[in-house]
Design an enzyme around this catalytic site. Structure first.
Site: not given
Length: 346
Positions: A160-162, A165
């Site tokens: 996932g994106c979060y 990061a």
């Protein structure tokens, strides 16, 4: 693995969910990857066929492939004609179509959360449905590429994106044993409105969004981050008034005596040969990663307190670019092929 990997033949690919933001980015990346051929683009079954450039006019005369409605019967028809399918679909839709594609010998690179968590019992709590294919959770390999140590199989689960990061920011120091044993990392992350998808909703309308926190303790990316880091976290996502990008600020307590040189050495060693991670001497800005496949990382230490700031484009490093990165590796191609217009980095 497909015979395409054993020859100079182009790797035949399709995108399901090509009408959405992440799927559209992926279609563009595949179209410019010299090792892949974009053979088909699909959207939900109820849609009328339309050209990709009518959905995204900036690609007029650049990518005019037709986006066709997907029907499950197409899986059998694509057998022997497609090497890999990229799924930019809702979680349940990805889970349902994946076995159909695998049965036809088609590799799957899934951008949804359908196969990210290894514990099926977490899906009702965090995704709102019962997982119907728990056996595939064990088969799927989670492809955070900078930390990928095992061969990639026929089913790849894109992070996932979060979590991308946050994990890239914290995993080096946790793996190195520099974080206090009883420390629970506190992560605050802000995403642009494109993270909510293209479907119109008042709560994510650009004119309505200011800056607000949401998903307290229950966001579906929390167990994914915890799975990656091997410890509990306090994760609070925010929605910001900008189109694309994620800025994550992660705070941890270090073990006594950890020096600034140790921190620098750990990050440098972890990402020395990772072309899509940039270590900065200043705090990242989402404007500098928007439209790029990079993750920018910066850190500041005050005694036993460490703040790590990371920034990515949620649609690229947080989705489409990472999917392409994984597929490149799966098919033994240059890792960053297709990620930079007109450039292939070996």
């Amino acid at each position: 693995m497909s015979a395409a990997n054993q020859s100079n033949a182009l790797i035949r690919s399709i995108v399901l969910g090509a009408a959405g933001y992440s799927g559209a980015e992926l279609a563009v990346i595949l179209a410019r990857n010299p090792f892949f051929e974009l053979c088909g683009a699909y959207a939900s079954a109820g849609r009328t066929p339309e050209s990709f450039s009518s959905l995204y006019p900036r690609y007029k005369q650049q990518l005019d492939i037709m986006v066709q409605p997907w029907l499950d019967t197409l899986a059998a028809e694509l057998s022997g004609k497609v090497d890999v399918a990229f799924l930019a679909l809702p979680h349940e839709a990805s889970e349902a179509v994946t076995p159909l594609l695998l049965a036809q010998g088609i590799d799957v690179v899934d951008l949804s959360g359908a196969f990210r968590l290894k514990q099926a019992e977490l899906y009702p709590q965090y995704y709102g449905y019962e997982h119907q294919h728990p056996e595939l959770l064990q088969e799927a390999v989670y492809s955070l590429m900078e930390w990928q140590t095992t061969p990639l199989p026929r089913l790849i689960s894109v992070p996932g994106c979060y979590p991308t990061a946050c994990t890239l920011a914290l995993l080096p120091i946790i793996k190195a044993g520099l974080v206090a044993d009883n420390c629970i990392p506190v992560i605050n992350a802000i995403s642009g409105v494109s993270g909510a998808g293209r479907k119109a909703a008042l709560s994510t309308s650009f004119c309505e969004v200011g800056l607000n926190a949401y998903g307290f303790f229950k966001h579906r990316h929390r167990p994914e981050i915890e799975q990656n880091l091997g410890r509990k976290v306090v994760f609070t996502p925010h929605l910001g008034n900008f189109k694309r990008g994620i800025l994550a600020t992660s705070v941890v307590t270090l073990k006594p005596g950890v020096s600034a040189n140790e921190i620098t050495s750990v990050f440098t060693q972890a990402y020395a040969n990772k072309p899509l991670v940039r270590l900065l001497s200043h705090s990242p800005n989402v404007a500098d990663v928007a439209g790029t496949p990079y993750c920018d990382i910066f850190w500041q230490q005050d005694g036993e307190q460490l703040v790590v700031v990371s920034a990515i484009d949620n649609l690229l490093k947080g989705a489409a670019a990472q999917a392409m990165q994984a597929a490149n590796v799966r098919f033994s191609k240059p890792e960053t092929a297709g990620l930079f217009a007109g450039v292939v980095n070996e």
